[in-house]
Design a protein around this motif. Structure first.
Motif, PDB file in Angstrom:
ATOM      1  N   ARG A   1     -16.218  43.954 -28.161  1.00 49.16           N
ATOM      2  CA  ARG A   1     -15.090  44.068 -27.231  1.00 49.16           C
ATOM      3  C   ARG A   1     -13.853  44.409 -28.042  1.00 49.16           C
ATOM      4  O   ARG A   1     -13.546  43.750 -29.049  1.00 49.16           O
ATOM      5  CB  ARG A   1     -14.879  42.750 -26.481  1.00 49.16           C
TER       6      ARG A   1
ATOM      7  N   SER B   1     -21.193  48.582 -35.461  1.00 48.04           N
ATOM      8  CA  SER B   1     -20.137  47.687 -34.997  1.00 48.04           C
ATOM      9  C   SER B   1     -19.054  47.546 -36.062  1.00 48.04           C
ATOM     10  O   SER B   1     -17.851  47.593 -35.757  1.00 48.04           O
ATOM     11  CB  SER B   1     -20.728  46.321 -34.647  1.00 48.04           C
TER      12      SER B   1
ATOM     13  N   ARG C   1     -28.787  43.473 -32.244  1.00 52.10           N
ATOM     14  CA  ARG C   1     -27.895  44.447 -31.631  1.00 52.10           C
ATOM     15  C   ARG C   1     -26.636  43.694 -31.208  1.00 52.10           C
ATOM     16  O   ARG C   1     -26.717  42.582 -30.677  1.00 52.10           O
ATOM     17  CB  ARG C   1     -28.552  45.095 -30.403  1.00 52.10           C
ATOM     18  N   HIS C   2     -25.477  44.314 -31.409  1.00 50.48           N
ATOM     19  CA  HIS C   2     -24.212  43.646 -31.150  1.00 50.48           C
ATOM     20  C   HIS C   2     -23.502  44.228 -29.938  1.00 50.48           C
ATOM     21  O   HIS C   2     -23.703  45.387 -29.571  1.00 50.48           O
ATOM     22  CB  HIS C   2     -23.298  43.770 -32.369  1.00 50.48           C
ATOM     23  N   ARG C   3     -22.661  43.406 -29.339  1.00 47.05           N
ATOM     24  CA  ARG C   3     -21.710  43.839 -28.320  1.00 47.05           C
ATOM     25  C   ARG C   3     -20.315  43.685 -28.914  1.00 47.05           C
ATOM     26  O   ARG C   3     -19.977  42.634 -29.475  1.00 47.05           O
ATOM     27  CB  ARG C   3     -21.827  43.000 -27.046  1.00 47.05           C
TER      28      ARG C   3
ATOM     29  N   GLU D   1     -16.671  40.354 -31.546  1.00 42.46           N
ATOM     30  CA  GLU D   1     -18.066  40.777 -31.650  1.00 42.46           C
ATOM     31  C   GLU D   1     -18.997  39.602 -31.386  1.00 42.46           C
ATOM     32  O   GLU D   1     -18.694  38.468 -31.755  1.00 42.46           O
ATOM     33  CB  GLU D   1     -18.328  41.327 -33.049  1.00 42.46           C
TER      34      GLU D   1
ATOM     35  N   GLU E   1     -25.761  40.727 -29.119  1.00 45.83           N
ATOM     36  CA  GLU E   1     -26.148  41.080 -27.755  1.00 45.83           C
ATOM     37  C   GLU E   1     -27.625  40.831 -27.511  1.00 45.83           C
ATOM     38  O   GLU E   1     -28.017  40.336 -26.456  1.00 45.83           O
ATOM     39  CB  GLU E   1     -25.830  42.560 -27.506  1.00 45.83           C
TER      40      GLU E   1
ATOM     41  N   ARG F   1     -16.303  51.506 -21.064  1.00 48.45           N
ATOM     42  CA  ARG F   1     -17.456  50.939 -21.757  1.00 48.45           C
ATOM     43  C   ARG F   1     -18.327  52.067 -22.274  1.00 48.45           C
ATOM     44  O   ARG F   1     -18.165  53.221 -21.872  1.00 48.45           O
ATOM     45  CB  ARG F   1     -18.250  50.028 -20.821  1.00 48.45           C
ATOM     46  N   SER F   2     -19.222  51.734 -23.161  1.00 45.90           N
ATOM     47  CA  SER F   2     -20.106  52.753 -23.728  1.00 45.90           C
ATOM     48  C   SER F   2     -20.901  53.432 -22.621  1.00 45.90           C
ATOM     49  O   SER F   2     -21.287  52.803 -21.638  1.00 45.90           O
ATOM     50  CB  SER F   2     -21.042  52.126 -24.764  1.00 45.90           C
TER      51      SER F   2
ATOM     52  N   ALA G   1     -15.645  47.988 -24.024  1.00 42.91           N
ATOM     53  CA  ALA G   1     -16.842  47.167 -24.225  1.00 42.91           C
ATOM     54  C   ALA G   1     -17.949  48.107 -24.681  1.00 42.91           C
ATOM     55  O   ALA G   1     -18.354  48.999 -23.936  1.00 42.91           O
ATOM     56  CB  ALA G   1     -17.238  46.448 -22.935  1.00 42.91           C
TER      57      ALA G   1
ATOM     58  N   TRP H   1     -21.798  48.592 -26.486  1.00 38.72           N
ATOM     59  CA  TRP H   1     -23.096  47.982 -26.774  1.00 38.72           C
ATOM     60  C   TRP H   1     -24.184  48.995 -26.404  1.00 38.72           C
ATOM     61  O   TRP H   1     -23.889  49.945 -25.682  1.00 38.72           O
ATOM     62  CB  TRP H   1     -23.269  46.692 -25.959  1.00 38.72           C
ATOM     63  N   PRO H   2     -25.415  48.816 -26.850  1.00 43.89           N
ATOM     64  CA  PRO H   2     -25.859  47.908 -27.914  1.00 43.89           C
ATOM     65  C   PRO H   2     -25.658  48.587 -29.260  1.00 43.89           C
ATOM     66  O   PRO H   2     -26.057  49.742 -29.455  1.00 43.89           O
ATOM     67  CB  PRO H   2     -27.340  47.695 -27.578  1.00 43.89           C
TER      68      PRO H   2
END
Length: 352
Positions: free
Chosen positions: A325, A137, A321-323, A153, A156, A86-87, A128, A130-131
């Motif tokens: 995957r 994205s 803001r997006h997440r 997507e 978030e 993840r980030s 994963a 984010w943000p």
């Protein structure tokens, strides 16, 4: 002349690798992730180092790096095991993105990100991230989909900003709604609250901030040591703006801002619920906005991530803001994580 073409082609082929620690990243970046070269707070080596030290001291770091000529791009990740990552971000990180050397052209950035996607795929099957700002994205999706990954997507968090270029406080305040302006006017006449604003780190003011936060409606601070270290760091850099509201000498509200590169960011704010009748939070916001707009003249004020109703009164625009995957269908970890995510999405739809 044609004999030189293969050399040019070879020089344009990026080299990609994984970096396993923040210290190694600092050596690899050779100063290009320091404050003079990175305008974004969350793109700097000092932010990443604070995050590692205070929030993820035992988490394996996996920083995908690609370089061609004078330009480099880094994607900091936290290795979650089992082929997942993840980030390298936390609840304090308001924006995450691949980090480039300054002045990296768009086409070179795209080439480097493609190399990073290939490098990440050798180690991980599921990410994963984010943000993310929507354009970040989209950039990541394009790079990973080109390598065969599947992208999912979702939004978030909301993200509120005010556009303040060319505005002093009076001009900004004239654009606010009558409800907010009338509330401040009434409270200012009757409230016993006094405000103080610090442009440097002050230990007593910080103790007041911590006392207010601990007694407020806010959840427990995840890492008070991280927040203090960040405030001390920004105080030394001259970007800290710390506000405290007091009633009878007792701190009842506090706010933590930074101002840099014509962007003011509101990182933290809190007030004591027992003092709601005196509106200390609103009056402190009024003082902070006045101080920053008249003294620092930012082009943008960033109210951070979150869709709290009061933000709309002070801000102009609601962003997102997006997440993201990402799943590699050619890997077991990607297939497993992708199937689990799809099942969760199906259950949410059924539950509706």
């Amino acid at each position: 002349m044609t004999a030189h073409f293969p050399l040019i082609q070879a020089a344009a082929t990026p080299g990609a690798r994984m970096i396993e620690s923040i210290d190694s990243l600092a050596r690899d970046a050779a100063g290009m992730l320091d404050r003079p070269f990175q305008r974004g707070q969350y793109d700097r080596i000092d932010w990443l180092a604070l995050t590692a030290r205070h929030l993820w001291p035992d988490a394996p770091v996996a920083i995908a790096s690609a370089r061609v000529g004078p330009h480099a791009l880094w994607l900091p990740l936290r290795d979650g095991g089992a082929g997942r990552a993840r980030s390298f971000a936390s609840w304090y990180t308001l924006a995450f993105a691949p980090i480039a050397t300054p002045g990296c052209p768009a086409d070179v950035r795209a080439t480097l990100l493609a190399a990073i996607a290939g490098q990440v795929g050798r180690r991980f099957g599921a990410l994963a991230l984010w943000p993310l700002e929507p354009e970040v994205s989209a950039e990541l999706q394009a790079a990973f989909r080109a390598k065969g990954w599947i992208a999912i997507e979702r939004v978030e968090a909301a993200h509120w900003v005010a556009h303040t270029a060319g505005l002093d406080f009076d001009a900004y305040w004239a654009q606010r709604g009558s409800k907010l302006r009338n509330t401040v006017r009434r409270r200012a006449k009757s409230s016993p609250v006094e405000t103080q604003i610090f442009d440097r780190f002050d230990a007593d003011a910080w103790s007041a901030y911590e006392a207010v936060y601990a007694g407020s409606w806010k959840p427990n601070e995840g890492s008070p040591a991280f927040v203090r270290a960040f405030a001390e760091q920004e105080g030394a850099a001259g970007t800290l703006r710390l506000g405290v509201a007091l009633r009878d000498g007792r701190p009842v509200a506090a706010q933590f801002w930074t101002v840099e590169n014509r962007v003011a960011t509101i990182h933290k704010l809190a007030h004591l619920e027992s003092e709601r009748a005196n509106s200390p939070g609103t009056l402190l916001s009024y003082a902070m906005f006045r101080h920053v707009l008249d003294q620092d003249r930012p082009n943008l004020i960033d109210y951070g991530n979150g869709d709290e109703g009061y933000k709309a009164e002070w801000m102009d625009e609601r962003r997102a803001r997006h997440r993201l995957r990402l799943f590699n269908p050619y890997s077991l970890s990607g297939l497993t994580a992708g199937a689990a995510t799809a099942a969760q999405a199906l259950l949410r739809r059924v539950a509706r």
